[in-house]
Motif scaffolding. Structure first.
Motif, PDB file in Angstrom:
ATOM      1  N   ILE A  21       1.026  -1.005   0.157  1.00  0.00           N
ATOM      2  CA  ILE A  21      -0.282   0.159   0.293  1.00  0.00           C
ATOM      3  C   ILE A  21       0.773   1.235   0.088  1.00  0.00           C
ATOM      4  CG2 ILE A  21      -1.843   1.536   1.704  1.00  0.00           C
ATOM      5  CD1 ILE A  21      -2.696  -1.713   0.059  1.00  0.00           C
ATOM      6  N   ARG A  22       0.615   1.752  -0.900  1.00  0.00           N
ATOM      7  CA  ARG A  22       1.599   3.171  -1.061  1.00  0.00           C
ATOM      8  C   ARG A  22       1.864   4.292  -0.454  1.00  0.00           C
ATOM      9  NH1 ARG A  22       2.245  -0.498  -5.076  1.00  0.00           N
ATOM     10  NH2 ARG A  22      -0.179   0.095  -6.764  1.00  0.00           N
ATOM     11  N   ASP A  23      -0.393   3.972  -0.095  1.00  0.00           N
ATOM     12  CA  ASP A  23      -0.965   6.321  -0.008  1.00  0.00           C
ATOM     13  C   ASP A  23      -2.098   5.123   0.624  1.00  0.00           C
ATOM     14  OD1 ASP A  23      -0.912   8.403   0.756  1.00  0.00           O
ATOM     15  OD2 ASP A  23      -1.929   9.005  -0.728  1.00  0.00           O
ATOM     16  N   ALA A  24      -2.363   5.445   2.033  1.00  0.00           N
ATOM     17  CA  ALA A  24      -3.637   5.640   2.549  1.00  0.00           C
ATOM     18  C   ALA A  24      -3.052   6.948   4.367  1.00  0.00           C
ATOM     19  CB  ALA A  24      -3.303   4.049   3.665  1.00  0.00           C
ATOM     20  N   ALA A  25      -4.806   6.696   4.226  1.00  0.00           N
ATOM     21  CA  ALA A  25      -4.780   7.805   5.169  1.00  0.00           C
ATOM     22  C   ALA A  25      -5.865   7.267   6.505  1.00  0.00           C
ATOM     23  CB  ALA A  25      -5.082   9.140   4.630  1.00  0.00           C
ATOM     24  N   VAL A  26      -5.475   7.996   7.766  1.00  0.00           N
ATOM     25  CA  VAL A  26      -6.193   6.690   8.855  1.00  0.00           C
ATOM     26  C   VAL A  26      -6.607   7.768  10.136  1.00  0.00           C
ATOM     27  CG1 VAL A  26      -5.924   4.857  10.316  1.00  0.00           C
ATOM     28  CG2 VAL A  26      -4.454   5.226   8.265  1.00  0.00           C
ATOM     29  N   ALA A  27      -7.895   7.079  10.528  1.00  0.00           N
ATOM     30  CA  ALA A  27      -7.554   8.008  12.057  1.00  0.00           C
ATOM     31  C   ALA A  27      -8.339   6.613  12.436  1.00  0.00           C
ATOM     32  CB  ALA A  27      -9.169   8.497  11.455  1.00  0.00           C
ATOM     33  N   PHE A  63     -10.314   4.116  11.027  1.00  0.00           N
ATOM     34  CA  PHE A  63     -10.979   3.453   9.515  1.00  0.00           C
ATOM     35  C   PHE A  63     -10.132   4.738   8.406  1.00  0.00           C
ATOM     36  CE2 PHE A  63     -12.156   8.540   9.364  1.00  0.00           C
ATOM     37  CZ  PHE A  63     -12.078   8.812  10.355  1.00  0.00           C
ATOM     38  N   VAL A  64      -9.642   3.540   7.044  1.00  0.00           N
ATOM     39  CA  VAL A  64      -8.533   4.019   6.686  1.00  0.00           C
ATOM     40  C   VAL A  64      -9.080   4.406   5.105  1.00  0.00           C
ATOM     41  CG1 VAL A  64      -6.377   2.703   6.014  1.00  0.00           C
ATOM     42  CG2 VAL A  64      -7.583   2.081   7.938  1.00  0.00           C
ATOM     43  N   ARG A  65      -8.206   5.092   4.503  1.00  0.00           N
ATOM     44  CA  ARG A  65      -8.843   5.353   2.909  1.00  0.00           C
ATOM     45  C   ARG A  65      -7.612   4.364   2.172  1.00  0.00           C
ATOM     46  NH1 ARG A  65      -9.800  11.692   2.113  1.00  0.00           N
ATOM     47  NH2 ARG A  65      -7.058  11.058   2.234  1.00  0.00           N
ATOM     48  N   TYR A  66      -7.533   3.855   1.587  1.00  0.00           N
ATOM     49  CA  TYR A  66      -6.420   3.002   0.389  1.00  0.00           C
ATOM     50  C   TYR A  66      -6.692   4.206  -0.804  1.00  0.00           C
ATOM     51  CZ  TYR A  66      -6.036  -0.533   4.063  1.00  0.00           C
ATOM     52  OH  TYR A  66      -6.009  -1.113   5.344  1.00  0.00           O
ATOM     53  N   ALA A  67      -5.766   4.863  -0.484  1.00  0.00           N
ATOM     54  CA  ALA A  67      -5.574   5.781  -2.016  1.00  0.00           C
ATOM     55  C   ALA A  67      -4.910   4.775  -3.111  1.00  0.00           C
ATOM     56  CB  ALA A  67      -5.210   7.476  -1.730  1.00  0.00           C
ATOM     57  N   HIS A 235      -0.113   9.825   6.337  1.00  0.00           N
ATOM     58  CA  HIS A 235      -0.121   9.412   4.562  1.00  0.00           C
ATOM     59  C   HIS A 235       0.856   8.016   5.397  1.00  0.00           C
ATOM     60  CE1 HIS A 235       1.887   8.012   1.420  1.00  0.00           C
ATOM     61  NE2 HIS A 235       3.896   8.213   2.306  1.00  0.00           N
ATOM     62  N   LEU A 236       0.653   6.567   5.185  1.00  0.00           N
ATOM     63  CA  LEU A 236       0.486   5.617   5.459  1.00  0.00           C
ATOM     64  C   LEU A 236       0.458   4.811   4.246  1.00  0.00           C
ATOM     65  CD1 LEU A 236       1.503   3.584   8.200  1.00  0.00           C
ATOM     66  CD2 LEU A 236      -1.379   3.460   7.556  1.00  0.00           C
ATOM     67  N   SER A 237       2.425   4.201   4.807  1.00  0.00           N
ATOM     68  CA  SER A 237       2.724   3.165   3.347  1.00  0.00           C
ATOM     69  C   SER A 237       2.309   2.121   4.470  1.00  0.00           C
ATOM     70  CB  SER A 237       3.864   3.325   2.786  1.00  0.00           C
ATOM     71  OG  SER A 237       4.942   3.857   4.183  1.00  0.00           O
ATOM     72  N   MET A 238       1.759   0.488   3.262  1.00  0.00           N
ATOM     73  CA  MET A 238       2.312  -0.477   4.646  1.00  0.00           C
ATOM     74  C   MET A 238       2.313  -2.289   3.352  1.00  0.00           C
ATOM     75  SD  MET A 238      -1.824  -0.524   6.620  1.00  0.00           S
ATOM     76  CE  MET A 238      -2.381   0.276   5.591  1.00  0.00           C
ATOM     77  N   GLN A 239       2.955  -2.603   3.891  1.00  0.00           N
ATOM     78  CA  GLN A 239       3.655  -4.260   3.013  1.00  0.00           C
ATOM     79  C   GLN A 239       2.575  -4.879   4.677  1.00  0.00           C
ATOM     80  OE1 GLN A 239       7.299  -3.760   1.775  1.00  0.00           O
ATOM     81  NE2 GLN A 239       6.835  -6.110   2.551  1.00  0.00           N
ATOM     82  N   PHE A 240       2.222  -6.221   3.496  1.00  0.00           N
ATOM     83  CA  PHE A 240       1.183  -7.186   3.787  1.00  0.00           C
ATOM     84  C   PHE A 240       2.181  -8.883   3.542  1.00  0.00           C
ATOM     85  CE2 PHE A 240      -2.152  -4.256   4.648  1.00  0.00           C
ATOM     86  CZ  PHE A 240      -2.320  -4.312   5.603  1.00  0.00           C
ATOM     87  N   GLU A 241       2.502  -9.510   4.147  1.00  0.00           N
ATOM     88  CA  GLU A 241       2.888 -10.587   4.067  1.00  0.00           C
ATOM     89  C   GLU A 241       2.050 -11.254   3.976  1.00  0.00           C
ATOM     90  OE1 GLU A 241       6.642 -10.241   3.097  1.00  0.00           O
ATOM     91  OE2 GLU A 241       7.324  -9.050   3.767  1.00  0.00           O
ATOM     92  N   GLY A 242       2.596 -13.064   3.059  1.00  0.00           N
ATOM     93  CA  GLY A 242       1.254 -13.913   3.363  1.00  0.00           C
ATOM     94  C   GLY A 242       0.903 -14.276   4.792  1.00  0.00           C
ATOM     95  N   ALA A 243      -0.201 -15.360   4.669  1.00  0.00           N
ATOM     96  CA  ALA A 243      -0.409 -15.202   6.067  1.00  0.00           C
ATOM     97  C   ALA A 243      -0.247 -16.620   6.640  1.00  0.00           C
ATOM     98  CB  ALA A 243      -2.332 -15.256   6.092  1.00  0.00           C
ATOM     99  N   GLU A 244       0.750 -17.231   7.466  1.00  0.00           N
ATOM    100  CA  GLU A 244       0.199 -18.399   7.919  1.00  0.00           C
ATOM    101  C   GLU A 244      -0.923 -19.040   8.814  1.00  0.00           C
ATOM    102  OE1 GLU A 244       3.983 -18.357  10.949  1.00  0.00           O
ATOM    103  OE2 GLU A 244       4.253 -18.645   9.311  1.00  0.00           O
ATOM    104  N   GLU A 245      -0.900 -20.052   8.817  1.00  0.00           N
ATOM    105  CA  GLU A 245      -2.463 -20.697  10.391  1.00  0.00           C
ATOM    106  C   GLU A 245      -1.542 -20.338  10.738  1.00  0.00           C
ATOM    107  OE1 GLU A 245      -4.759 -24.751   9.589  1.00  0.00           O
ATOM    108  OE2 GLU A 245      -4.876 -23.989   8.179  1.00  0.00           O
ATOM    109  N   VAL A 246      -2.395 -20.233  13.053  1.00  0.00           N
ATOM    110  CA  VAL A 246      -1.767 -20.497  13.507  1.00  0.00           C
ATOM    111  C   VAL A 246      -2.502 -21.794  14.402  1.00  0.00           C
ATOM    112  CG1 VAL A 246      -2.285 -19.218  16.086  1.00  0.00           C
ATOM    113  CG2 VAL A 246      -1.579 -17.736  14.246  1.00  0.00           C
ATOM    114  N   ARG A 247      -2.493 -22.106  15.564  1.00  0.00           N
ATOM    115  CA  ARG A 247      -2.768 -23.347  15.162  1.00  0.00           C
ATOM    116  C   ARG A 247      -2.430 -24.013  16.680  1.00  0.00           C
ATOM    117  NH1 ARG A 247      -3.828 -27.129  11.585  1.00  0.00           N
ATOM    118  NH2 ARG A 247      -2.526 -26.732   9.464  1.00  0.00           N
ATOM    119  N   GLY A 248      -4.102 -23.479  17.526  1.00  0.00           N
ATOM    120  CA  GLY A 248      -4.177 -22.958  18.488  1.00  0.00           C
ATOM    121  C   GLY A 248      -3.583 -23.806  19.694  1.00  0.00           C
TER     122      GLY A 248
END
Lengths: 248, 274
Positions: A21-27, A63-67, A235-248
């Protein structure tokens, strides 16, 4: 299963991880809520809420606006709880509680969005509890406002008053986002780089409607609570990696 | 009910950022530019963004787009004003540079207004936002600045002439656009005058920018702050016609005087009786 070469087919598009995510705005606003009630709300995930103070958990609304980002432009509302990393014992004593805070993750309990592409991507790639809603927001005014509506009925409204500028932090904090969709709990490594951050104690107002999640938030007292703190991120930039399963 | 917005110059910079922000807010966005690849990037993974390759200096092409979309509720005219090398003073610009600036600046804005405003008047509602940025390196030349000033004057006159008919007109005094008097000639401050051609905002304050395209908002006001200023202004329907991102009161005061009085009569003569 986390792999940097991972890719997913979403609505005929190839979405490559990590998603940027290159540009987002958050409150956002954080609330101290009764830990037992919060634990009951997220029990389905098998995770435990973090208790920075005895008997209190932290619930965060945002709340987030992903621009500009890999999932297209959209609006999002988030309900999250701070949780202990799975498998760690509850900290004891004031120092332990403080230390325990450094490793906490954010469990995403509800994540309405207003666009189809990100809806499918979020659910498929990370198991984020996205659902489609109307999410009008105003991030340009002094007071930032957002509502989540379904067929014209308001589920929740949040307004955040302006805070004081915080100095920009160096580096990009890494956080773990947790989610639980269809009985599977997942952990997603998440990097955030905020700038133009403003924050203050209190400063948030929550209005709750008649949605099931609104009922849950009401049971936590969010419509009456004073926020611990509220903040805005210009202004917020973010990066999401892949998810991995969590075993309780 | 979904609202439709027409965004010109949507292939890059201010127009692209405006289009994405409207798309995020669930508008149906008609994104227009001559840059097909840029349009595709703007519309990526945005199901409610519709792209149209269109040269806004061509009145018929713009009219055709509006004929296809029907009345739009908002126009963001952000097609850049093409002109010479911003590093060069007026006399060193190539011949025809001023004509090009007027065509891509003033004529384009007139085309867009003439195509979109009738539908808004019919509906008794609409938002017309005129903010053409400089085309090259995000900086103004004498001619592109003059063309932008013509757009501002035209917007002011349109706002006056159609006041009270439900259409909100905004003209955006983009950063660096000073209607210069000698004392306002840029010096050290000039570097601040760039308006980004990309939505990225975080660059160190500008130094040694070459004439190659200005990424981000090198040394300038990030486009998102320009868009914030427009959003704030639109939130007050009865607010001022002028939007001044980053607040530059002196030039704003100068511009405000343009549509009144002589400049308006000159414009009236230029555009002639219909």
């Amino acid at each position: 299963m986390t792999s940097t070469a991972e890719a997913h087919a979403i609505q005929g598009e190839r979405v490559v991880l990590p998603v940027r995510i290159r540009d987002a705005a958050v409150a956002s606003a954080m609330f101290a809520v009764p830990a037992a009630a919060a634990q009951a709300v997220i029990a389905y995930s098998g995770l435990d809420v973090a208790e920075p103070l005895p008997g209190r958990a932290i619930c965060s609304l945002a709340f987030v606006r992903y621009a500009d980002g890999d999932l297209g432009p959209y609006h999002e509302f988030a309900v999250a709880f701070l949780v202990r990393p799975p498998g760690t014992p509850p900290p004891s004593g004031p120092l332990g509680r403080l230390r325990g805070l450094s490793g906490v993750g954010a469990f995403i309990h509800w994540l309405p969005v207003n666009q189809e592409f990100t809806l499918e991507a979020g659910r498929t790639i990370w198991g984020f509890p996205k659902e489609l809603a109307d999410i009008p927001m105003d991030l340009a005014g002094r007071v930032k406002r957002c509502a989540v509506r379904f067929g014209g009925r308001t589920a929740v409204e949040l307004s955040v008053r302006p805070g004081v500028p915080l100095p920009g932090g160096a580096g990009a904090p890494k956080v773990d986002a947790y989610s639980c969709l269809d009985g599977v709990t997942r952990r997603t490594p998440w990097t955030v780089s905020p700038s133009e951050v403003r924050s203050r104690p209190g400063g948030a107002q929550v209005v709750l409607g008649d949605h099931p999640v609104a009922e849950e938030l009401r049971s936590l007292g969010l419509d009456r609570a004073r926020a611990l703190s509220s903040s805005t991120i210009g202004h917020l930039s973010m990066q999401f990696e892949g998810a991995e399963e969590v075993r309780g | 009910m979904r609202r439709t917005a027409l965004v010109t110059g949507a292939g890059d910079g201010l127009g692209a950022a405006a289009a994405r922000r409207l798309a995020a807010a669930a508008w149906d966005v008609v994104a227009v530019d001559t840059d097909e690849a840029g349009l595709a990037a703007t519309a990526l993974r945005s199901p409610n963004t519709h792209v149209r390759v269109c040269d806004v200096t061509d009145a018929k092409a713009v009219a055709d787009v509006l004929a296809m979309t029907g009345p739009v509720h908002r126009v963001v005219h952000a097609a850049p004003i093409v002109s010479g090398d911003p590093a060069l003073p007026a006399l060193e610009q190539p011949p025809g540079e001023a004509d090009e600036a007027m065509r891509t600046g003033f004529t384009a804005a007139v085309n867009v207004v003439r195509a979109a405003l009738p539908g808004m008047l019919d509906q008794g509602a609409g938002e017309l936002i005129l903010c053409p940025p400089p085309g090259r390196a995000g900086r103004w030349t004498a001619a592109s600045g003059a063309a932008a000033a013509a757009v501002l004057a035209y917007a002011g006159a349109v706002a006056d002439e159609y006041a009270g008919r439900g259409v909100i007109v905004r003209r955006v005094l983009l950063p660096g656009l000073t209607l210069m008097t000698a004392s306002e000639a840029p010096s050290k401050d000039e570097e601040r005058s760039a308006i980004g051609r990309s939505s990225e905002g975080e660059t160190p304050s500008g130094s040694g920018r070459s004439s190659e395209g200005a990424r981000a908002s090198e040394g300038g006001v990030p486009v998102r702050l320009v868009l914030d200023a427009i959003d704030r202004s639109l939130a007050r329907a009865a607010g001022a016609v002028d939007v001044v991102p980053g607040g530059r009161p002196v030039p704003a005061a100068l511009v405000r005087r343009i549509p009144a009085g002589p400049a308006r009569r000159v414009l009236a003569r230029m555009s002639g009786p219909r």
